[in-house]
Design a protein around this motif. Sequence first.
Motif, short mmCIF file in Angstrom:
data_model
loop_
_atom_site.label_atom_id
_atom_site.label_comp_id
_atom_site.label_asym_id
_atom_site.label_seq_id
_atom_site.Cartn_x
_atom_site.Cartn_y
_atom_site.Cartn_z
N MET A 187 0.85 -1.18 0.00
CA MET A 187 0.00 0.00 0.00
C MET A 187 0.89 1.24 0.00
O MET A 187 1.88 1.29 0.72
N ASN A 188 0.54 2.21 -0.79
CA ASN A 188 1.29 3.47 -0.88
C ASN A 188 2.75 3.25 -1.22
O ASN A 188 3.60 4.05 -0.84
N GLY A 189 3.08 2.15 -1.88
CA GLY A 189 4.46 1.88 -2.26
C GLY A 189 5.36 1.48 -1.11
O GLY A 189 6.57 1.42 -1.26
N ARG A 190 4.79 1.19 0.07
CA ARG A 190 5.58 0.82 1.25
C ARG A 190 5.86 -0.67 1.27
O ARG A 190 5.02 -1.48 0.93
N VAL A 191 7.08 -1.00 1.74
CA VAL A 191 7.46 -2.40 1.93
C VAL A 191 7.40 -2.77 3.41
O VAL A 191 7.03 -3.87 3.77
N ASP A 192 7.75 -1.84 4.30
CA ASP A 192 7.88 -2.07 5.74
C ASP A 192 8.87 -3.19 6.01
O ASP A 192 8.56 -4.23 6.59
N LEU A 193 10.10 -2.94 5.60
CA LEU A 193 11.20 -3.89 5.69
C LEU A 193 11.73 -4.01 7.11
O LEU A 193 11.89 -3.01 7.81
N ARG A 194 12.02 -5.25 7.51
CA ARG A 194 12.71 -5.54 8.77
C ARG A 194 13.63 -6.72 8.52
O ARG A 194 13.52 -7.42 7.52
N PHE A 195 14.56 -6.96 9.45
CA PHE A 195 15.52 -8.05 9.34
C PHE A 195 15.44 -8.95 10.56
O PHE A 195 15.14 -8.50 11.65
N GLY A 196 15.78 -10.21 10.34
CA GLY A 196 15.94 -11.17 11.42
C GLY A 196 17.18 -11.99 11.15
O GLY A 196 17.70 -12.01 10.03
N GLN A 197 17.67 -12.67 12.18
CA GLN A 197 18.87 -13.50 12.00
C GLN A 197 18.69 -14.80 12.78
O GLN A 197 18.26 -14.79 13.93
N GLY A 198 19.04 -15.90 12.13
CA GLY A 198 18.96 -17.21 12.76
C GLY A 198 20.21 -17.54 13.55
O GLY A 198 21.24 -16.85 13.44
N ASP A 252 3.30 -7.64 2.99
CA ASP A 252 2.73 -8.90 2.48
C ASP A 252 2.88 -10.05 3.48
O ASP A 252 2.51 -11.18 3.19
N GLY A 253 3.47 -9.76 4.65
CA GLY A 253 3.58 -10.78 5.70
C GLY A 253 4.56 -11.90 5.37
O GLY A 253 4.48 -12.99 5.93
N MET A 254 5.52 -11.65 4.48
CA MET A 254 6.46 -12.69 4.06
C MET A 254 7.78 -12.58 4.81
O MET A 254 8.22 -11.50 5.17
N ILE A 255 8.43 -13.75 4.96
CA ILE A 255 9.80 -13.84 5.45
C ILE A 255 10.60 -14.49 4.34
O ILE A 255 10.25 -15.58 3.88
N ARG A 256 11.66 -13.83 3.92
CA ARG A 256 12.49 -14.34 2.83
C ARG A 256 13.90 -14.59 3.34
O ARG A 256 14.44 -13.79 4.09
N ARG A 257 14.50 -15.69 2.93
CA ARG A 257 15.86 -16.03 3.32
C ARG A 257 16.82 -15.62 2.23
O ARG A 257 16.58 -15.83 1.05
N LEU A 258 17.93 -15.01 2.63
CA LEU A 258 18.95 -14.64 1.65
C LEU A 258 19.74 -15.87 1.22
O LEU A 258 20.07 -16.73 2.04
N ARG A 259 20.03 -15.95 -0.05
CA ARG A 259 20.93 -16.97 -0.55
C ARG A 259 21.55 -16.45 -1.83
O ARG A 259 20.98 -15.63 -2.54
N GLN A 260 22.77 -16.90 -2.09
CA GLN A 260 23.48 -16.46 -3.28
C GLN A 260 22.98 -17.27 -4.47
O GLN A 260 22.84 -18.48 -4.39
N ASN A 262 22.31 -19.75 13.05
CA ASN A 262 23.41 -20.11 12.16
C ASN A 262 23.99 -18.92 11.38
O ASN A 262 24.81 -19.10 10.49
N GLY A 263 23.54 -17.70 11.71
CA GLY A 263 24.07 -16.50 11.06
C GLY A 263 23.36 -16.11 9.78
O GLY A 263 23.70 -15.10 9.16
N GLU A 264 22.38 -16.92 9.34
CA GLU A 264 21.62 -16.56 8.14
C GLU A 264 20.73 -15.37 8.44
O GLU A 264 20.21 -15.22 9.55
N VAL A 265 20.55 -14.49 7.44
CA VAL A 265 19.72 -13.30 7.61
C VAL A 265 18.42 -13.50 6.85
O VAL A 265 18.40 -14.02 5.73
N TYR A 266 17.34 -13.06 7.48
CA TYR A 266 16.01 -13.16 6.90
C TYR A 266 15.46 -11.75 6.70
O TYR A 266 15.69 -10.87 7.52
N ILE A 267 14.76 -11.57 5.59
CA ILE A 267 14.16 -10.28 5.27
C ILE A 267 12.66 -10.40 5.47
O ILE A 267 12.02 -11.30 4.89
N LEU A 268 12.12 -9.53 6.28
CA LEU A 268 10.69 -9.53 6.57
C LEU A 268 10.06 -8.33 5.89
O LEU A 268 10.58 -7.22 5.99
N THR A 269 8.96 -8.56 5.20
CA THR A 269 8.23 -7.47 4.56
C THR A 269 6.81 -7.49 5.13
O THR A 269 6.03 -8.38 4.83
#
Length: 188
Positions: free
Chosen positions: A156-167, A179-187, A169-176
């Motif tokens: 809505m209104n072009g907003r993502v409402d980004l936040r970060f989490g970390q497991g 849309d209520g999604m959690i995304r895991r970073l990977r190369q 094991n050091g992996e970082v997760y991106i929360l938006t």
Amino acid sequence: LTEIFARGLRNPQNLCFDPGGSGTFILTDIGQSHIEEVNLGIKGANYGWPLREGTFVIDRRNPQNLSRLPANDPSYTYPVAQYDHDEGRAIAGGFVYRGNAAPALRGHYLFGDIVNGRVFHVPVAELRLGRQATIRELTFRHQDRTVTLQNLVQGMNGRVDLRFGQGENGEVYILTKQDGMIRRLRQG
């Protein structure tokens, strides 16, 4: 007072220690009108708010106006990386990446912009007092095409409402939050 660690922050976000490296203490601070900051957490530091925003002097009568630092500036602790409101509107603090899924990011501090969802990174080794580290931006791929989080979220209104989490094991997760999604970073 002994319970005050530091002062001069406007709206600090997500305090982070680098557990797998130097133990560096990193915090981000949302600016008022112009600058978003990445700071090193230092006991007794004065980060300058409300007289400074990033590496600029705030006009107290009109906070929309910034000027360059004077030559004989008092001893404030300035950000080690910053971006202005052409790049984003409100910094989202993150974590130092110590995972295995994206080896190229190991030892980098990941952070982003709450509003537009841009995700940035900078090597922790480049975060030094008295210098501005070069901020790099992550590129995202989804279904074999380059995308932005804003494209994926369609908030809505072009907003993502980004936040970060970390497991653990050091992996970082991106929360938006849009849309209520959690995304895991990977190369990729």
